[in-house]
Motif scaffolding. Structure first.
Motif, PDB file in Angstrom:
ATOM      1  N   GLN A 265      60.820  48.368 -32.491  1.00 19.65           N
ATOM      2  CA  GLN A 265      60.868  49.687 -31.866  1.00 19.65           C
ATOM      3  C   GLN A 265      59.952  50.668 -32.592  1.00 19.65           C
ATOM      4  O   GLN A 265      59.284  51.502 -31.972  1.00 19.65           O
ATOM      5  N   THR A 266      59.904  50.528 -33.919  1.00 21.69           N
ATOM      6  CA  THR A 266      59.082  51.445 -34.715  1.00 21.69           C
ATOM      7  C   THR A 266      57.593  51.173 -34.493  1.00 21.69           C
ATOM      8  O   THR A 266      56.789  52.098 -34.429  1.00 21.69           O
ATOM      9  N   ILE A 267      57.231  49.905 -34.375  1.00 25.49           N
ATOM     10  CA  ILE A 267      55.820  49.580 -34.095  1.00 25.49           C
ATOM     11  C   ILE A 267      55.389  50.279 -32.813  1.00 25.49           C
ATOM     12  O   ILE A 267      54.330  50.900 -32.739  1.00 25.49           O
ATOM     13  N   ARG A 268      56.261  50.192 -31.799  1.00 28.66           N
ATOM     14  CA  ARG A 268      55.923  50.814 -30.523  1.00 28.66           C
ATOM     15  C   ARG A 268      55.816  52.336 -30.678  1.00 28.66           C
ATOM     16  O   ARG A 268      54.828  52.945 -30.300  1.00 28.66           O
ATOM     17  N   ALA A 269      56.829  52.946 -31.281  1.00 28.03           N
ATOM     18  CA  ALA A 269      56.885  54.412 -31.369  1.00 28.03           C
ATOM     19  C   ALA A 269      55.725  54.965 -32.195  1.00 28.03           C
ATOM     20  O   ALA A 269      55.076  55.937 -31.805  1.00 28.03           O
ATOM     21  N   VAL A 270      55.449  54.326 -33.335  1.00 25.78           N
ATOM     22  CA  VAL A 270      54.402  54.844 -34.222  1.00 25.78           C
ATOM     23  C   VAL A 270      53.042  54.744 -33.543  1.00 25.78           C
ATOM     24  O   VAL A 270      52.240  55.686 -33.581  1.00 25.78           O
ATOM     25  N   GLY A 271      52.818  53.608 -32.888  1.00 26.93           N
ATOM     26  CA  GLY A 271      51.536  53.439 -32.201  1.00 26.93           C
ATOM     27  C   GLY A 271      51.328  54.492 -31.121  1.00 26.93           C
ATOM     28  O   GLY A 271      50.263  55.090 -31.022  1.00 26.93           O
ATOM     29  N   GLU A 272      52.374  54.702 -30.338  1.00 29.06           N
ATOM     30  CA  GLU A 272      52.263  55.706 -29.269  1.00 29.06           C
ATOM     31  C   GLU A 272      51.999  57.097 -29.838  1.00 29.06           C
ATOM     32  O   GLU A 272      51.138  57.835 -29.352  1.00 29.06           O
ATOM     33  N   ASP A 273      52.750  57.453 -30.887  1.00 25.83           N
ATOM     34  CA  ASP A 273      52.636  58.810 -31.421  1.00 25.83           C
ATOM     35  C   ASP A 273      51.302  59.055 -32.118  1.00 25.83           C
ATOM     36  O   ASP A 273      50.725  60.134 -31.975  1.00 25.83           O
ATOM     37  N   ILE A 274      50.797  58.083 -32.866  1.00 27.61           N
ATOM     38  CA  ILE A 274      49.492  58.306 -33.505  1.00 27.61           C
ATOM     39  C   ILE A 274      48.428  58.461 -32.425  1.00 27.61           C
ATOM     40  O   ILE A 274      47.566  59.327 -32.511  1.00 27.61           O
ATOM     41  N   GLY A 275      48.520  57.638 -31.381  1.00 30.07           N
ATOM     42  CA  GLY A 275      47.554  57.742 -30.294  1.00 30.07           C
ATOM     43  C   GLY A 275      47.551  59.117 -29.660  1.00 30.07           C
ATOM     44  O   GLY A 275      46.525  59.601 -29.207  1.00 30.07           O
ATOM     45  N   GLU A 276      48.709  59.756 -29.653  1.00 25.24           N
ATOM     46  CA  GLU A 276      48.804  61.107 -29.095  1.00 25.24           C
ATOM     47  C   GLU A 276      48.630  62.179 -30.158  1.00 25.24           C
ATOM     48  O   GLU A 276      48.868  63.356 -29.903  1.00 25.24           O
ATOM     49  N   LEU A 277      48.266  61.760 -31.348  1.00 24.81           N
ATOM     50  CA  LEU A 277      48.027  62.678 -32.468  1.00 24.81           C
ATOM     51  C   LEU A 277      49.280  63.470 -32.835  1.00 24.81           C
ATOM     52  O   LEU A 277      49.206  64.597 -33.303  1.00 24.81           O
ATOM     53  N   ALA A 278      50.448  62.860 -32.599  1.00 28.57           N
ATOM     54  CA  ALA A 278      51.723  63.506 -32.957  1.00 28.57           C
ATOM     55  C   ALA A 278      52.188  62.926 -34.284  1.00 28.57           C
ATOM     56  O   ALA A 278      53.071  62.076 -34.339  1.00 28.57           O
ATOM     57  N   PHE A 279      51.562  63.409 -35.365  1.00 33.04           N
ATOM     58  CA  PHE A 279      51.782  62.792 -36.671  1.00 33.04           C
ATOM     59  C   PHE A 279      53.157  63.100 -37.246  1.00 33.04           C
ATOM     60  O   PHE A 279      53.689  62.329 -38.032  1.00 33.04           O
ATOM     61  N   ASN A 280      53.732  64.231 -36.872  1.00 32.52           N
ATOM     62  CA  ASN A 280      55.029  64.600 -37.447  1.00 32.52           C
ATOM     63  C   ASN A 280      56.124  63.624 -37.029  1.00 32.52           C
ATOM     64  O   ASN A 280      56.952  63.237 -37.844  1.00 32.52           O
ATOM     65  N   THR A 281      56.096  63.213 -35.774  1.00 28.40           N
ATOM     66  CA  THR A 281      57.148  62.286 -35.337  1.00 28.40           C
ATOM     67  C   THR A 281      56.871  60.872 -35.847  1.00 28.40           C
ATOM     68  O   THR A 281      57.802  60.078 -35.982  1.00 28.40           O
ATOM     69  N   VAL A 282      55.618  60.572 -36.167  1.00 28.61           N
ATOM     70  CA  VAL A 282      55.313  59.276 -36.782  1.00 28.61           C
ATOM     71  C   VAL A 282      56.076  59.164 -38.096  1.00 28.61           C
ATOM     72  O   VAL A 282      56.718  58.142 -38.381  1.00 28.61           O
ATOM     73  N   VAL A 283      56.021  60.223 -38.888  1.00 24.72           N
ATOM     74  CA  VAL A 283      56.697  60.185 -40.186  1.00 24.72           C
ATOM     75  C   VAL A 283      58.207  60.030 -39.979  1.00 24.72           C
ATOM     76  O   VAL A 283      58.848  59.223 -40.657  1.00 24.72           O
ATOM     77  N   SER A 284      58.774  60.761 -39.022  1.00 28.70           N
ATOM     78  CA  SER A 284      60.238  60.610 -38.866  1.00 28.70           C
ATOM     79  C   SER A 284      60.616  59.222 -38.374  1.00 28.70           C
ATOM     80  O   SER A 284      61.642  58.691 -38.785  1.00 28.70           O
ATOM     81  N   GLU A 285      59.787  58.631 -37.519  1.00 33.07           N
ATOM     82  CA  GLU A 285      60.070  57.256 -37.077  1.00 33.07           C
ATOM     83  C   GLU A 285      60.090  56.308 -38.273  1.00 33.07           C
ATOM     84  O   GLU A 285      60.964  55.428 -38.371  1.00 33.07           O
ATOM     85  N   LEU A 286      59.124  56.478 -39.175  1.00 32.49           N
ATOM     86  CA  LEU A 286      59.061  55.603 -40.342  1.00 32.49           C
ATOM     87  C   LEU A 286      60.265  55.824 -41.255  1.00 32.49           C
ATOM     88  O   LEU A 286      60.769  54.896 -41.880  1.00 32.49           O
ATOM     89  N   MET A 287      60.725  57.076 -41.330  1.00 33.41           N
ATOM     90  CA  MET A 287      61.904  57.382 -42.155  1.00 33.41           C
ATOM     91  C   MET A 287      63.161  56.746 -41.558  1.00 33.41           C
ATOM     92  O   MET A 287      63.981  56.171 -42.271  1.00 33.41           O
ATOM     93  N   LYS A 288      63.276  56.852 -40.246  1.00 34.87           N
ATOM     94  CA  LYS A 288      64.440  56.258 -39.578  1.00 34.87           C
ATOM     95  C   LYS A 288      64.496  54.762 -39.858  1.00 34.87           C
ATOM     96  O   LYS A 288      65.555  54.215 -40.158  1.00 34.87           O
ATOM     97  N   ALA A 289      63.336  54.128 -39.736  1.00 36.22           N
ATOM     98  CA  ALA A 289      63.291  52.672 -39.951  1.00 36.22           C
ATOM     99  C   ALA A 289      63.690  52.333 -41.383  1.00 36.22           C
ATOM    100  O   ALA A 289      64.452  51.402 -41.621  1.00 36.22           O
TER     101      ALA A 289
END
Length: 808
Positions: free
Chosen positions: A663-687
């Motif tokens: 799930q994190t691979i999917r979320a992080v990839g989508e968010d970086i592609g959209e330049l939404a770096f803040n939610t990338v960090v929270s996804e990684l923290m959740k994982a």
RNA sequence: GCCGGGGUGGCGAAAUGGUAAACGCAGUUGACUUAAAAUCAACCGCCUAAUAGGCUUGCGGGUUCGAGUCCCGCCCCCGGUACCA
């Protein structure tokens, strides 16, 4: 397990990556698509501030992610925009030369930039003050000159008394110099101009095709300020003269009850003999011209002033009515034709003026309320043959008849002015022109100016002992002695070099081209490289460049395209504006406020990875925001926990962790592609929270590490190679894929609502049917009190989300 | 005035029209420690008659089964621009 020490580790890997040259970008890699990611190059002010980190290390996250996709050959260059006033001012202050000051700053900041761990291609670094660079800035000037896009004009120019130089309109911020904030005055000066107005329409129309933020497009559109309307000539009675006005509403011409010309209008001199109240008029003109533009603006809205030109009448070309002529400072000499037909019935300013001076106010557009001034559209009235036509019909009819009688024509005017590029300062690119007296005598219209032959470029900036500007506006290069003397390229006689230097915005208007081929001394950049890389795929920078740098770069690109030197007309396909990092007190950082965060200190305390990640985590990149001194603690903790986890990996796969990973691979990839770096960090923290709780096997952790690699390049490399024993860099690895089946959630909480209010939630398997969901809802004890004695009128079912029972 | 952007806990913030406050910071309590730091665990929007219920995304309306999200009208903050005809 050793403690993780960022300061040692980060330095080690920065040196290793540099030595291996893993970020030097080849011109082309077979089977890979080129991606050009550009950030605005810095001015070498002396020190990196936290804003630089925001500007360069956050895009680096995106760049690293792109590289790991494996499909792209990514260029992420860096350089220095190094000409400009601060170097002169600092040089005066510290008794150094601008060159020495600039050079040492570039060296120091290069060292600082290296501590970011960004994937800059250092083999392509550029410096606008390097003759190898400004050779081509001068060449660019000559190309524009050849195309007729360069001219000299003696005109009122914005003059900064403190910087002692001319400023472009774009560099005047609310009447003040954008560098030193001194009030700008108008001064008549001879200057070199770039004809940016030639491209005004393209600069507006082609915005449509760009993937840019809307505010940026709007700002450019407003700055160019296109107004469609008509120029209309009013005959001055008993003379052969005409006054031409510009209006956006030609349909209101029957409502023109007087005409106003700007006090600086040149026709006033020619009509002088006709004016009966000459003394009064002259007094008003003098009073107006004595005011700075700023005073004139600040009095705006207070009360309108003006003087009637006694003895003058003009004739309305359509109604043949004779109307009086006034001068008033609410009409500007620098816009339109410097004269207006006043329609007080349908214009607020004209209405105010007419009311004050008791002039006729006439309605020519039927107003729904009958109230004047009426600014809306509608049918015409009191307009002779045009009565009852709609405004739109009337415009075309009226323009048709005006054009037929040669009394006017449809016209589009622009707020945009041509770009004045002359600067009376030392630390800039010398303008590659010479002035030849002999040629001037032969052809006075050209003033004897001749372009330097291209093979004699660059015209190097001479070292001057005294480079200070003089009070009279004479440029420092006028004192350059022998440097001034040159053979005239046209007649071979003795000529003198141009002593103005170029606005530094010229340097930065084409730098994205030079990164492709910074060492080339035959051409600004080799043709194939241009074809391979341009236009820039993503350009990241500050919103403060919305109307200057971006407009200038677009103009230069269009000019070079017209010259056949480029095959595209827009330099930057996609644009992203980043926000500004404020001090912890939510104010702009400044020494006087004492709220400046020094990135070097934070890097020493927490490490570069932590700074990068915290900046990414703070909030949306376009938004910026206040720096928090304690907030970064959370990131430091996260880094330590990842380090610890890397040493305590479990020997077998845990299903929950496995699912979380995918799930994190999917979320992080989508968010970086959209330049939404803040939610990338929270996804990684959740994982990470899940992995710690459930345990994680090495194979899964390694994939997680790759997701983290763009954000924390040093930490992940250290774990990858030193802890897990891999031999190659993690940054040369491919981005992991996720398995949708594993990522799929196996339990959802079905929300049970009654009349739209949440009353219960029940865990169910995904894909639950409506019938089943209804049964679950009916059986819920929490729902029963709300369903008792009620009839279910309607059921709303949103699969895998909720069921809502509407009862009555 | 006009044009853009924004207003959600003590703070930074998250949320394809579907459980508002995820993820963090700060704070409180506890564990470990001689002690502190670090670490770990729990709590952490407001109100109340408190195993539960009600309220809450700047304010006022509206659309909808359901609105932080869409529509209308306001208020405030930030940025740009301005007698631009």
């Amino acid at each position: 397990m050793k403690k993780y020490d960022p300061s040692k580790t980060e330095k080690k890997w920065q040196e290793a990556w540099k030595k291996a040259g893993i970020y030097n970008t080849p011109d082309q890699i077979e089977a890979k698509k080129n991606q050009y990611i550009l950030t605005e190059f810095p001015y070498p002010s002396g020190n990196l501030h936290i804003g630089h980190w925001y500007a360069f290390s956050i895009p680096d996250i995106y760049v690293r992610w792109l590289r790991m996709q494996g499909r792209y050959n990514v260029l992420y260059p860096i350089g220095f925009d190094a000409f400009g006033l601060p170097a002169e001012n600092a040089a005066i202050k510290y008794g150094k030369s601008p060159k020495a000051w600039t050079r040492s700053n570039v060296e120091y900041m290069t060292k600082q930039l290296e501590t970011m761990g960004a994937t800059f291609d250092w083999s392509r670094v550029i410096d606008t003050t390097d003759p190898k660079y400004y050779h081509w800035t001068q060449w660019l000037f000559l190309q524009l000159f050849k195309q007729g896009l360069v001219y000299r004009a003696k005109a009122l120019a914005n003059w900064c008394p403190s910087c002692k130089t001319i400023l472009a309109n774009e560099q005047v911020i609310q009447g003040h110099c954008d560098r030193c904030n001194t009030e700008v005055v108008q001064k008549e000066v001879e200057q070199w101009m770039f004809k940016i107005t030639d491209f005004a329409d393209d600069l507006i129309d082609e915005l449509e095709y760009l993937d840019w933020p809307k505010p940026t497009k709007t700002a450019q559109e407003n700055w160019i300020g296109r107004s469609r309307g008509a120029k209309i000539k009013f005959k001055v009675k008993d003379t052969d003269k005409e006054i031409e006005v510009f209006t956006t509403r030609p349909e209101t011409i029957f409502g023109a009850t007087y005409l106003v010309v700007a006090p600086e209008h040149r026709l006033l001199k020619q009509l002088e003999s006709k004016i009966e109240n000459k003394a009064e008029v002259q007094e008003y003109i003098d009073k107006t011209l004595a005011k700075t533009e700023r005073d004139r603006i600040s009095e705006a809205g207070v009360e309108k002033t003006g003087v009637r030109l006694e003895g003058l009448k003009v004739v309305n070309p359509l109604s043949n009515k004779e109307i009086p002529v006034w001068i008033a400072d609410y009409v500007l000499g620098s816009y339109g034709t410097g004269a207006i037909m006043a329609v007080p019935g349908h214009d607020e300013r004209d209405f105010e003026f007419a009311t004050k001076f008791k002039l006729e106010i006439k309605s020519v557009i039927k107003s729904p309320t009958g109230e004047l001034p009426y600014l809306g559209g509608g049918e015409l009235e009191n307009s002779g043959p045009y009565n009852d036509l709609s405004a739109g019909e009337a415009i075309s009819e009226i323009i048709k008849i005006l054009e037929k009688n040669n009394q006017g024509r449809a016209t589009t005017i622009y707020r945009l002015r041509d770009w004045s590029i002359s600067r009376q300062r030392y630390w800039g690119v010398p303008i590659p022109m010479v002035r030849c007296e002999a040629c001037a005598r032969l052809d006075p219209s050209g003033q004897g100016y001749q372009p330097i032959d291209e093979e004699n470029l660059p015209v190097e900036l001479p070292d001057l002992e005294d480079f200070k500007p003089s009070d009279d506006g004479q440029p420092p290069l006028a004192r350059a002695g022998d440097w001034l003397k040159v053979k005239c390229p046209k007649c071979g006689g003795t000529a003198e070099r141009e002593t103005d230097t170029m606005d530094t915005f010229v340097d930065s208007s084409w730098y994205f081209l030079r990164y492709l081929d910074p060492q080339n001394d035959q051409r600004f950049a080799e043709e194939n490289r241009i074809k391979n890389w341009l236009p820039v795929d993503l350009y990241i920078g500050g919103a403060e460049h919305n109307t200057m740098h971006l407009l200038y770069s677009r103009f230069i690109t269009k000019a070079l395209q017209t010259a056949g030197l480029l095959s595209f007309s827009e330099p930057f396909t996609r644009r992203l504006n980043h926000g500004i990092i404020l001090g912890p007190d939510n104010q702009k950082m400044s020494k006087s406020r004492g709220n400046v965060i020094d990135p070097d200190e934070v890097v020493i305390e927490h490490g570069a990875d932590a700074v990068r990640m915290f900046l990414a985590f703070m909030g949306p990149y376009a938004q910026g925001g206040p720096w928090s001194k304690t907030g970064i603690n959370g990131i430091s903790r996260f880094i330590k926990r990842v380090w610890t986890l890397a040493h305590t990996l479990s020997s077998q796969t845990n299903p929950v962790s496995l699912q979380t990973l995918h799930q994190t691979i999917r979320a992080v990839g989508e968010d970086i592609g959209e330049l939404a770096f803040n939610t990338v960090v929270s996804e990684l923290m959740k994982a990470l929270n899940v992995f710690e709780e459930q345990g994680v096997a090495q194979s899964e952790f390694e994939k997680y590490l790759k997701l983290l690699a763009p954000l924390a390049p040093h930490l992940t490399e250290e774990i990858w190679q030193t802890v897990l024993g891999h031999k190659n860099s993690i940054h040369l690895e491919n981005w992991p894929d996720y398995d949708p089946d594993i990522a799929k959630v196996n339990s959802i909480r079905l929300i049970l609502q009654v009349n739209g209010r949440v009353r219960d939630s029940i865990p169910v398997a995904p894909g639950v049917s409506q019938i089943e969901a209804e049964r679950i809802a009916q059986e819920s004890e929490k729902l029963s009190p709300y369903l008792k004695d009620k009839k279910i009128i309607r059921v709303i079912f949103v699969p895998d989300k909720l069921i809502n029972l509407v009862v009555g």
